[in-house]
Design a protein around this motif. Structure first.
Motif, mmCIF file in Angstrom:
data_model
loop_
_atom_site.group_PDB
_atom_site.id
_atom_site.type_symbol
_atom_site.label_atom_id
_atom_site.label_comp_id
_atom_site.label_asym_id
_atom_site.label_seq_id
_atom_site.Cartn_x
_atom_site.Cartn_y
_atom_site.Cartn_z
ATOM 1 N N THR A 112 -4.571 -9.482 -27.238
ATOM 2 C CA THR A 112 -5.017 -10.862 -26.948
ATOM 3 C C THR A 112 -6.347 -10.927 -26.210
ATOM 4 O O THR A 112 -6.967 -11.988 -26.160
ATOM 5 N N GLY A 113 -6.767 -9.812 -25.605
ATOM 6 C CA GLY A 113 -7.991 -9.812 -24.820
ATOM 7 C C GLY A 113 -7.802 -10.409 -23.447
ATOM 8 O O GLY A 113 -8.769 -10.623 -22.702
ATOM 9 N N GLU A 114 -6.564 -10.705 -23.087
ATOM 10 C CA GLU A 114 -6.242 -11.316 -21.796
ATOM 11 C C GLU A 114 -6.334 -10.290 -20.671
ATOM 12 O O GLU A 114 -5.837 -9.168 -20.803
ATOM 13 N N LYS A 115 -6.987 -10.662 -19.548
ATOM 14 C CA LYS A 115 -7.036 -9.780 -18.386
ATOM 15 C C LYS A 115 -5.703 -9.816 -17.661
ATOM 16 O O LYS A 115 -5.148 -10.901 -17.433
ATOM 17 N N LEU A 116 -5.237 -8.621 -17.280
ATOM 18 C CA LEU A 116 -3.922 -8.539 -16.666
ATOM 19 C C LEU A 116 -3.992 -8.488 -15.142
ATOM 20 O O LEU A 116 -3.011 -8.713 -14.454
ATOM 21 N N LEU A 117 -5.201 -8.208 -14.623
ATOM 22 C CA LEU A 117 -5.404 -8.112 -13.168
ATOM 23 C C LEU A 117 -4.398 -7.167 -12.506
ATOM 24 O O LEU A 117 -3.628 -7.553 -11.612
ATOM 25 N N LEU A 118 -4.406 -5.933 -12.988
ATOM 26 C CA LEU A 118 -3.506 -4.924 -12.429
ATOM 27 C C LEU A 118 -3.888 -4.617 -10.989
ATOM 28 O O LEU A 118 -5.060 -4.659 -10.606
ATOM 29 N N SER A 119 -2.882 -4.284 -10.198
ATOM 30 C CA SER A 119 -3.161 -3.832 -8.838
ATOM 31 C C SER A 119 -2.206 -2.698 -8.492
ATOM 32 O O SER A 119 -1.097 -2.609 -9.030
ATOM 33 N N ILE A 120 -2.666 -1.828 -7.607
ATOM 34 C CA ILE A 120 -1.818 -0.727 -7.152
ATOM 35 C C ILE A 120 -1.823 -0.713 -5.625
ATOM 36 O O ILE A 120 -2.835 -0.980 -4.973
ATOM 37 N N SER A 121 -0.667 -0.420 -5.063
ATOM 38 C CA SER A 121 -0.540 -0.264 -3.616
ATOM 39 C C SER A 121 -0.570 1.228 -3.314
ATOM 40 O O SER A 121 0.096 2.023 -3.996
ATOM 41 N N ILE A 122 -1.336 1.589 -2.270
ATOM 42 C CA ILE A 122 -1.570 3.012 -2.007
ATOM 43 C C ILE A 122 -1.209 3.366 -0.575
ATOM 44 O O ILE A 122 -1.586 2.664 0.376
ATOM 45 N N GLY A 123 -0.492 4.464 -0.419
ATOM 46 C CA GLY A 123 -0.201 5.029 0.897
ATOM 47 C C GLY A 123 -0.796 6.414 0.978
ATOM 48 O O GLY A 123 -0.716 7.189 0.017
ATOM 49 N N ALA A 124 -1.426 6.745 2.100
ATOM 50 C CA ALA A 124 -2.110 8.043 2.221
ATOM 51 C C ALA A 124 -1.851 8.656 3.591
ATOM 52 O O ALA A 124 -1.523 7.957 4.563
ATOM 53 N N THR A 125 -2.033 9.976 3.648
ATOM 54 C CA THR A 125 -1.821 10.730 4.896
ATOM 55 C C THR A 125 -2.719 11.964 4.880
ATOM 56 O O THR A 125 -3.110 12.433 3.802
ATOM 57 N N PRO A 126 -3.075 12.488 6.035
ATOM 58 C CA PRO A 126 -3.870 13.730 6.059
ATOM 59 C C PRO A 126 -3.085 14.883 5.432
ATOM 60 O O PRO A 126 -1.851 14.933 5.515
ATOM 61 N N TYR A 127 -3.811 15.795 4.810
ATOM 62 C CA TYR A 127 -3.161 16.949 4.182
ATOM 63 C C TYR A 127 -3.293 18.175 5.077
ATOM 64 O O TYR A 127 -4.376 18.482 5.572
ATOM 65 N N THR A 128 -2.189 18.872 5.283
ATOM 66 C CA THR A 128 -2.200 20.164 5.963
ATOM 67 C C THR A 128 -1.344 21.128 5.158
ATOM 68 O O THR A 128 -0.228 20.785 4.746
ATOM 69 N N SER A 129 -1.856 22.332 4.929
ATOM 70 C CA SER A 129 -1.190 23.285 4.047
ATOM 71 C C SER A 129 0.130 23.814 4.603
ATOM 72 O O SER A 129 0.966 24.304 3.855
ATOM 73 N N ASP A 130 0.309 23.718 5.928
ATOM 74 C CA ASP A 130 1.537 24.255 6.522
ATOM 75 C C ASP A 130 2.698 23.263 6.467
ATOM 76 O O ASP A 130 3.814 23.570 6.884
#
Length: 364
Positions: A316-334
């Motif tokens: 249809t060519g209609e915009k869906l206006l997708l959105s994503i919610s994001i959660g993040a944290t520092p990375y440590t290998s241990d």
């Protein structure tokens, strides 16, 4: 595979070198033993000085030159592996010739040349084996004709022994070529099997719909990090899901929902994304970020959010206006992967509860 095969060839070359040295030492020791045995039996026909010069000093000196030349070639940095193989193999035949020309009186001396042909099987090179075969054949003939032992005369018996030796050497040559062919076929089958296994493993770690890595690959990546098999470590770990994805499936159908997942996967695979992304399951995704500062990582995640807002329904060519919610944290290998997921998931839960479509970063 190639690197491992080359290491195997290097080991074979070292064994070849040790064989040269061992043969020279054994020949020297045998001459000394023969001298004392012949002297004790009273069958020594030569003067001691002549015997040591002819049967000890001369062959030992020439064998020593062969061993030294082979060792210098083996240790040379300017000589490639194949050149070393050919040089050491030819020097081995030369050493066998030196021993044979002194002891042509022994019919079984041809076994030295046979051994030199067999050793080349290690390298799996038909041309090398062929060259060594002809060198060994010529060496055996010359050692029989020009033997320095004056008690040996080239007569009908010697000719018969020489012909028998030539036939046996030809048989060993044919057998060696057969072994090389079979070993090469086996190695090619192993290479194909390894390549096929690699493709199967790659397929098993890829999500077929989004073409992103899956949970199995996520676990494998964390394992490699903990085993210190990666040069650069991530700095942040993020998780997100598509807001209202169930409503998209209910409203536009599951085919459109699949198209949304593929669109998100394509954006994650673009070089501009700069993250290592995984499909965690359903509409949930995760990613490792490698930015030194969280502000830079946050910009990457916001760019992904902006790209998703451009999604349009193809029919249809209609915009869906997708959105994503994001959660993040520092990375440590241990930190275990399960704990990283729990931390990022906690941040994701908070952002979906309070402000869908935004980013929540929790510092630990």
């Amino acid at each position: 595979m190639t690197s491992r095969y080359e290491k195997t060839l290097e080991k074979a070359l070292l064994i070849h070198m040790q064989t040269l040295l061992g043969m020279a030492v054994v020949a020297f020791a045998a001459e000394i033993v023969f001298y004392f045995v012949l002297t004790a039996q009273g069958t020594m026909e030569s003067e001691p000085s002549r015997y040591f010069l002819k049967y000890v000093a001369l062959p030992t000196g020439l064998n020593g030159i062969c061993v030294l030349t082979a060792w210098l070639t083996y240790r040379s940095n300017g000589t490639n592996l194949k050149q070393k193989e050919y040089t050491v193999s030819l020097l081995a035949v030369a050493e066998a010739f030196i021993i044979a020309i002194v002891h042509a009186t022994f019919p079984s001396v041809y076994l030295l040349f046979a051994f030199m042909i067999i050793v080349t099987v290690f390298y799996g090179d038909k041309l090398l084996t062929t060259i060594i075969f002809f060198a060994a054949l010529i060496g055996r003939c010359l050692s029989a004709i020009y033997c320095i032992d004056q008690s040996v005369s080239f007569c009908a018996d010697e000719l018969a022994d020489l012909l028998l030796a030539a036939i046996i050497l030809c048989g060993i040559y044919v057998l060696s070529l057969t072994i090389i062919r079979l070993e090469n076929e086996k190695r090619e089958m192993m290479v194909r099997s390894i390549e096929e296994w690699g493709r199967m493993k790659e397929t098993a770690q890829k999500d077929p719909m989004t073409k992103l890595y899956n949970v199995r690959a996520l676990e494998d990546f964390q394992k490699k990090v903990q085993e210190k098999k990666l040069g650069r470590l991530p700095t942040f770990f993020a998780m997100w899901d598509i807001d209202g994805f169930k409503e998209i499936n209910d409203t536009y159908g599951h085919l459109e929902g699949d198209a949304v997942l593929r669109f998100l996967g394509e954006r994650c695979l673009e070089p501009a994304c700069g993250m290592l992304c995984f499909r965690y399951g359903g509409d949930e995704f995760s990613a490792f970020l490698f930015d030194d500062k969280w502000e830079d990582g946050q910009k990457r995640l916001k760019l992904l959010q902006e790209q998703l807002r451009q999604y349009t329904i193809s029919s249809t060519g209609e915009k869906l206006l997708l959105s994503i919610s994001i959660g993040a944290t520092p990375y440590t290998s241990d930190v275990e992967l399960s704990e990283l997921i729990a931390r990022a998931d906690k941040a994701l839960y908070q952002v979906k509860k309070k402000d869908k479509g935004s980013i929540r970063f929790i510092q630990y």
